[in-house]
Design a protein around this motif. Structure first.
Motif, mmCIF file in Angstrom:
data_model
loop_
_atom_site.group_PDB
_atom_site.id
_atom_site.type_symbol
_atom_site.label_atom_id
_atom_site.label_comp_id
_atom_site.label_asym_id
_atom_site.label_seq_id
_atom_site.Cartn_x
_atom_site.Cartn_y
_atom_site.Cartn_z
ATOM 1 N N LEU A 26 -35.935 -9.652 -106.800
ATOM 2 C CA LEU A 26 -36.309 -10.414 -105.565
ATOM 3 C C LEU A 26 -37.876 -9.888 -105.102
ATOM 4 O O LEU A 26 -37.976 -8.779 -105.648
ATOM 5 N N PRO A 27 -38.573 -10.645 -104.857
ATOM 6 C CA PRO A 27 -39.864 -10.203 -104.365
ATOM 7 C C PRO A 27 -39.974 -9.623 -103.139
ATOM 8 O O PRO A 27 -40.659 -9.891 -101.930
ATOM 9 N N ILE A 28 -39.217 -8.495 -102.838
ATOM 10 C CA ILE A 28 -39.009 -7.642 -101.565
ATOM 11 C C ILE A 28 -39.680 -6.195 -101.889
ATOM 12 O O ILE A 28 -39.096 -5.494 -103.013
ATOM 13 N N PRO A 29 -40.511 -5.530 -101.416
ATOM 14 C CA PRO A 29 -41.046 -4.273 -101.405
ATOM 15 C C PRO A 29 -39.986 -3.112 -101.023
ATOM 16 O O PRO A 29 -38.976 -3.301 -100.723
ATOM 17 N N SER A 30 -40.042 -2.194 -102.143
ATOM 18 C CA SER A 30 -39.107 -0.998 -102.258
ATOM 19 C C SER A 30 -39.228 -0.372 -100.946
ATOM 20 O O SER A 30 -37.930 0.198 -100.519
ATOM 21 N N GLY A 31 -40.161 -0.637 -100.186
ATOM 22 C CA GLY A 31 -39.819 0.274 -98.945
ATOM 23 C C GLY A 31 -39.179 -0.697 -97.845
ATOM 24 O O GLY A 31 -38.317 0.086 -96.979
#
Length: 119
Positions: A26-31
């Protein structure tokens, strides 16, 4: 020593977010993953607020300092950025107003919901 353990708990969720980012397509940042995992852990009682409170307050207190390197980088690239200033302002101003309006409405909704007696 307790403060070290509080930071370690927060770091655990940061690393868990990095792991989710590496494993999930998914294009979700790790933060964001880390914050969601910490929120879920707080919500479901896996982690208690007092177990991360002082470290979290410290981190939010120094948060503006973390933007200094980015601001210095922007100042170095000012000549290249000047050409994009007008389009950026035209895009940023309405989006900022929209975010402020939506945030205010959501906050009002939750405040009113909290004030209502639960039946």
């Amino acid at each position: 020593m307790e403060l070290v353990f509080e930071f370690a708990r927060i770091l655990f969720f940061c690393f868990a977010g990095e792991l989710c980012h590496a494993l999930l397509p998914l294009p979700i940042p790790s933060g964001v993953y880390g914050l969601l995992l910490l929120l879920a852990a707080l919500r479901f009682g896996v982690v208690r607020l007092h177990q991360v409170r002082r470290a979290a307050l410290f981190l939010t207190g120094i948060f503006p300092v973390l933007f200094v390197p980015a601001a210095a980088g922007v100042m170095e690239l000012w000549a290249e950025l000047r050409a994009m200033l007008l389009p950026a302002v035209l895009a940023l101003v309405p989006v900022t107003v929209l975010v402020m309006a939506v945030s205010g409405r959501v906050t009002q909704h939750f405040v009113q919901r909290k004030e209502r007696p639960h039946v």
